[in-house]
Design a protein around this motif. Structure first.
Motif, short mmCIF file in Angstrom:
data_model
loop_
_atom_site.label_atom_id
_atom_site.label_comp_id
_atom_site.label_asym_id
_atom_site.label_seq_id
_atom_site.Cartn_x
_atom_site.Cartn_y
_atom_site.Cartn_z
N ASN A 171 0.86 -1.20 0.09
CA ASN A 171 0.15 0.21 -0.16
C ASN A 171 0.88 1.24 -0.03
O ASN A 171 0.58 2.30 -0.78
CB ASN A 171 -0.85 -0.09 1.09
CG ASN A 171 -1.99 -0.91 0.95
OD1 ASN A 171 -2.61 -1.18 -0.19
ND2 ASN A 171 -2.40 -1.57 2.14
N CYS A 172 1.82 1.09 0.89
CA CYS A 172 2.76 2.27 0.73
C CYS A 172 3.52 2.59 -0.68
O CYS A 172 3.73 4.01 -1.01
CB CYS A 172 4.02 2.11 1.70
SG CYS A 172 3.45 2.11 3.44
N LEU A 173 3.79 1.68 -1.45
CA LEU A 173 4.28 1.77 -2.90
C LEU A 173 3.33 2.36 -3.82
O LEU A 173 3.83 3.21 -4.26
CB LEU A 173 4.67 0.39 -3.26
CG LEU A 173 5.91 -0.23 -2.69
CD1 LEU A 173 6.19 -1.87 -3.36
CD2 LEU A 173 7.12 0.21 -3.00
N LYS A 174 2.12 1.91 -3.35
CA LYS A 174 0.85 2.42 -4.21
C LYS A 174 0.91 4.01 -3.85
O LYS A 174 0.76 4.97 -4.91
CB LYS A 174 -0.28 1.74 -3.94
CG LYS A 174 -0.27 0.65 -4.52
CD LYS A 174 -1.72 -0.06 -4.80
CE LYS A 174 -2.24 -0.66 -3.66
NZ LYS A 174 -3.52 -1.45 -3.86
N THR B 149 3.51 3.82 9.29
CA THR B 149 2.36 3.98 10.27
C THR B 149 1.03 4.34 9.85
O THR B 149 0.61 5.24 8.94
CB THR B 149 3.11 5.41 10.82
OG1 THR B 149 4.34 4.97 11.44
CG2 THR B 149 2.24 5.60 12.22
N GLY B 150 0.03 3.68 10.49
CA GLY B 150 -1.26 3.67 10.19
C GLY B 150 -1.90 3.49 8.85
O GLY B 150 -2.94 3.49 8.31
N VAL B 151 -0.99 2.58 7.94
CA VAL B 151 -1.34 2.33 6.59
C VAL B 151 -1.81 1.06 6.92
O VAL B 151 -1.53 0.08 7.61
CB VAL B 151 0.00 2.23 5.74
CG1 VAL B 151 -0.35 1.47 4.55
CG2 VAL B 151 0.16 3.66 5.32
N SER B 152 -2.86 0.48 6.04
CA SER B 152 -3.64 -0.87 6.23
C SER B 152 -2.77 -1.94 5.68
O SER B 152 -2.01 -1.80 5.00
CB SER B 152 -4.84 -0.64 5.32
OG SER B 152 -5.40 -1.88 4.81
N THR B 153 -3.17 -3.01 6.54
CA THR B 153 -2.34 -4.30 6.20
C THR B 153 -3.05 -5.21 5.45
O THR B 153 -2.99 -6.26 5.09
CB THR B 153 -2.15 -4.95 7.54
OG1 THR B 153 -3.31 -5.19 8.24
CG2 THR B 153 -1.02 -4.25 8.42
N LYS B 154 -3.85 -4.73 4.49
CA LYS B 154 -4.74 -5.26 3.67
C LYS B 154 -4.51 -4.89 2.27
O LYS B 154 -4.76 -3.57 1.93
CB LYS B 154 -6.40 -5.47 3.68
CG LYS B 154 -6.75 -5.93 5.34
CD LYS B 154 -6.84 -7.29 4.98
CE LYS B 154 -7.08 -7.81 6.55
NZ LYS B 154 -5.72 -8.28 7.26
N CYS B 155 -4.23 -5.68 1.44
CA CYS B 155 -3.97 -5.24 0.09
C CYS B 155 -4.30 -5.98 -1.06
O CYS B 155 -3.50 -7.42 -0.84
CB CYS B 155 -2.50 -4.64 -0.12
SG CYS B 155 -1.94 -4.24 -1.86
N GLU B 156 -5.20 -5.98 -1.92
CA GLU B 156 -5.56 -7.16 -2.94
C GLU B 156 -4.26 -7.43 -3.79
O GLU B 156 -3.79 -6.59 -4.44
CB GLU B 156 -6.74 -6.59 -3.78
CG GLU B 156 -7.88 -7.42 -3.89
CD GLU B 156 -8.11 -8.75 -3.30
OE1 GLU B 156 -8.08 -9.79 -3.95
OE2 GLU B 156 -8.31 -8.39 -2.02
N PRO B 157 -3.78 -8.59 -3.82
CA PRO B 157 -2.95 -8.96 -4.84
C PRO B 157 -3.33 -8.70 -6.44
O PRO B 157 -4.52 -9.03 -6.51
CB PRO B 157 -2.52 -10.23 -4.68
CG PRO B 157 -3.56 -10.81 -3.87
CD PRO B 157 -4.02 -9.79 -3.24
N VAL B 158 -2.56 -8.26 -7.17
CA VAL B 158 -2.94 -7.85 -8.51
C VAL B 158 -2.70 -9.19 -9.68
O VAL B 158 -1.67 -10.05 -9.13
CB VAL B 158 -1.84 -6.91 -9.20
CG1 VAL B 158 -2.05 -6.51 -10.76
CG2 VAL B 158 -2.21 -5.44 -8.34
N ALA B 159 -3.77 -9.69 -10.22
CA ALA B 159 -3.61 -10.69 -11.17
C ALA B 159 -2.42 -10.50 -12.49
O ALA B 159 -2.59 -9.58 -13.00
CB ALA B 159 -4.89 -11.25 -11.77
N MET B 160 -1.41 -11.26 -12.44
CA MET B 160 -0.27 -10.76 -13.26
C MET B 160 -0.55 -12.01 -14.48
O MET B 160 -0.75 -13.20 -13.81
CB MET B 160 0.95 -10.70 -12.77
CG MET B 160 1.15 -9.84 -11.54
SD MET B 160 1.16 -8.33 -12.19
CE MET B 160 2.77 -7.95 -12.93
#
Ligand code: PRX
Length: 653
Positions: A127-130, A245-256
């Motif tokens: 999520n941080c990368l995004k 800090t404070g960023v969600s620990t849920k992130c949908e993986p992208v279908a590659m």
């Protein structure tokens, strides 16, 4: 044999054979020839079933392999996500509480991270990368020490479909800049520093220097590791801990797509511009999962697996991260050097974590031989059940030492041949099936097809020649980033229709393969083409010798003469008598033709940062040339020392 056109001659013979024990074979995942037979019968079907069995796909693939020489595609149309295969599916199957990594810092900190904790941390960083603007298809450069944030960063890239380009933390700012520019990376992930042999190494300051030469990078993420003072550039640089800090620990993986770029890894090459080796998603992951499972006979429920490479090399990518995680293994990651605080650090780690499988390189094994067996003998290594080797030919005596002093004569040793370009292991025993010969990588794995050929590309049934790969394989490189012509030229032009790896190999009477090193290193003595590996193995066969490198020096009578650079075991004395003894030993073991003209003793050999001996520099020394490119050398002072010894010994000649 004296034919000038003979490819590489075959002198050294090793007769010891180790048959798998009944106990080992009985429990092994592979204990008969069925994998070989099914791959032989229909190799596409074989790989299809591995891909389906070992991986989870969002969308199934159609065609298994599309082969337009030299370009291959695997598992066409299949969709998957690497981090999902490495993490989510284990958690979904109720194995989230299992430890993925036991991490140990060099100063001694210990962290264990479970599959579900790793999934949360990877998702959060993804999520941080995004948030930093990284998108599917972008490249991210990673320049880090061996801390847990390194696999987290790599997996986070795979989760969102960005390709990572990991640059080994020992490389200079120039090397880093070249790789960032070639990949046009958008983001760099680094740390303030790392620990190595009790000292700290700077990383962030190298990134700062590199970025003076790079225009594509928007942001730098910095992990706090050593608390070294660093310069943070406002608007560009951000601390990892603040970012998450404070960023969600849920992130949908992208279908590659199966053929989407997974990562770039630059091979340093000894002289030329580094090549950005491209690996894609479905084929690579299939091959590393398959080889990790069968070569290491992995039982995820009970094994504690340790690949002691650096994640910055392909060995770490394939066999610390992607293979073990796909298979749900529990692994060790150790940050530092084997001699900190003392020379038994590895054996201490094995004893404390009850490591069952150890995978390392001949350079490490020979260093341990030099230090002496008193270090492993202080520890209980009885948990070990399997040993592996990779990176260079393993000399038979080093193999025997590893087998005896580390494996307690109770563990098969799998010598695995492969390359950054092959993605995963290609030639190796299956430990429950294959009779081992010390120093031989034995046979191509099921599903891999290799042949040794002569100068004209004709198959060599027995004797020495060039190692070629004759069919595509799922983990094969898909090219050199941005340079398809160089890809064709480098790997596919020497022998028509074959991948040529640059290595020599010989086939013995039983069809076993013996790797002979890079063909560029082959020496020509009185018209005989002699492999450096064979003479080195004969030197290491002497009980006083820990490590040896040989090169050819120009000689008016024989064309080239063999010069041996030798490191003795600790406690042995360097003397001209010892030099004579070693020359005679080589003559006895492989014949007078291979007797070195000169032996030069040295405490260290020049090596690349990944531990391979740099014979090219030794050849420069032996031929009195000025040194070529030394930028890939791990410790430049070593060559200077050797140079002064070499000029002393020439004076004595
Ligand atoms: O020369 C071979 C040697 O290492 C080369 C590949 O190096 P790299 O791309 O850095 O990958 C190292 C880890 C896979 C090969 O062309 N090599 C690797 N393994 C062996 C080996 N030589 C002999 N025996 C091996 N087991």
């Amino acid at each position: 044999m004296s034919d000038n056109n003979a490819t590489i001659e075959d002198y050294f013979s090793e007769d010891r054979v180790f048959t798998p024990t009944d106990n080992f074979s009985k429990q092994a995942l592979a204990n008969d020839l069925s994998l070989y037979e099914s791959a032989e019968a229909d190799f596409e079907k074989f790989w299809e079933s591995q891909a389906k069995e070992l991986l989870d796909w969002y969308e199934p693939f159609g065609q298994v392999c599309e082969w337009q020489l030299p370009f291959s595609k695997w598992f066409i149309g299949g969709k998957l996500n690497v981090s999902f295969n490495c993490l989510d599916r284990h958690v979904l199957a109720g194995r989230g509480g299992k430890v993925a990594y036991y991490w140990e810092g060099e100063p001694g900190e210990k962290i264990s991270v479970t599959y579900s904790e790793l999934l949360d941390q990877v998702s959060q960083f993804a999520n941080c990368l995004k948030n930093l603007g990284v998108k599917k298809g972008d490249r991210v450069a990673i320049y880090m020490p061996m801390i847990l944030e390194l696999p987290i960063a790599m997996l986070a890239c795979t989760r969102i479909g960005a390709a990572h380009s990991v640059v080994f933390g020992g490389f200079s700012s120039d090397a880093l800049a070249g790789r960032i520019n070639d990949a046009q990376a958008k983001l760099v992930i680094t740390a303030d520093g790392g620990y190595r042999r009790g000292a700290t190494v700077q990383l962030k300051s190298n990134v700062d220097l590199a970025l003076e030469e790079c225009s594509t990078v928007d942001h730098v993420v910095v992990v706090r590791r050593t608390n070294t003072q660093v310069n943070m550039v406002a608007g560009r640089d951000v601390w990892w801990d603040e970012l998450i800090t404070g960023v969600s620990t849920k992130c949908e993986p992208v279908a590659m797509d199966s053929e989407d770029l997974l990562f770039l890894l630059y091979t340093s090459g000894t002289t030329a511009k580094p090549k950005g080796i491209m690996h894609t998603t479905g084929g690579y992951l299939t091959q590393v999962a398959y080889t990790h499972k069968y070569v290491f006979d992995l039982k995820p429920e009970s094994d504690i697996y340790w690949c002691a490479a650096d994640i910055g090399w392909v060995t770490g990518h394939s066999y610390i991260l992607y293979g073990p995680l796909t298979n749900g293994a529990t692994s060790i990651i150790y940050e530092g050097t084997p001699d900190f605080p003392d020379k038994d650090r590895w054996w201490d780690i094995i004893e404390r974590y009850k490591v069952t499988i150890l995978y390392t390189a001949p350079t490490a094994i020979r260093t341990f031989m030099k230090w002496g067996e008193e270090y492993p003998s202080k520890h209980d290594l009885s948990s070990l059940r399997l040993l592996g080797s990779v990176g260079e030919p393993i000399n038979p005596e080093a193999w025997i030492w590893y087998y005896t002093h580390i494996g307690q004569s109770n563990c098969p040793v799998v010598d695995t041949w492969w390359q950054t370009e092959t993605g995963g292991i290609m030639i190796s025993p299956l430990p429950g099936v294959t009779k081992l010969k010390p120093g031989s990588a034995t046979f191509a794995l099921p599903g891999i097809f290799v042949e040794v050929v002569d100068d004209n590309g004709n198959k060599v049934e027995k004797g020495g020649g060039y190692l070629t790969i004759v069919r595509p394989w799922p983990g094969m490189l898909r090219g050199i980033y941005g340079d398809p012509e160089r890809y064709r030229e480098t790997y596919w032009s020497r022998f028509e229709g074959r991948y040529f790896a640059g290595d020599g190999a010989k086939v013995d009477d039983d069809g076993y393969l013996w790797l002979l090193g890079r063909v560029d290193d082959v020496m020509n003595v009185s018209g005989h083409r002699i492999s450096t590996t064979e003479v080195e193995s004969a030197l290491v066969d002497h009980p006083s010798v820990a490590e040896a490198a040989v090169v050819g020096a120009n000689d008016p009578t024989t064309g080239q003469a063999i010069i041996g650079f030798v490191t003795l075991k600790s406690g042995e004395t360097q003397s001209s008598e010892k030099g004579e003894e070693l020359r005679a030993h080589v003559a006895r073991v492989i014949g007078a033709i291979a007797r070195p003209k000169t032996i030069i003793f040295t405490d260290e050999l020049p090596k690349t940062r990944s531990g391979k001996i740099m014979r090219r520099l030794l050849a420069d020394v032996a031929n009195g040339r000025s040194l070529g490119d030394t930028t890939t050398l791990a410790d430049p002072s070593v060559v200077e020392e050797i140079r002064s010894k070499a000029s002393d010994s020439t004076a004595e000649d």
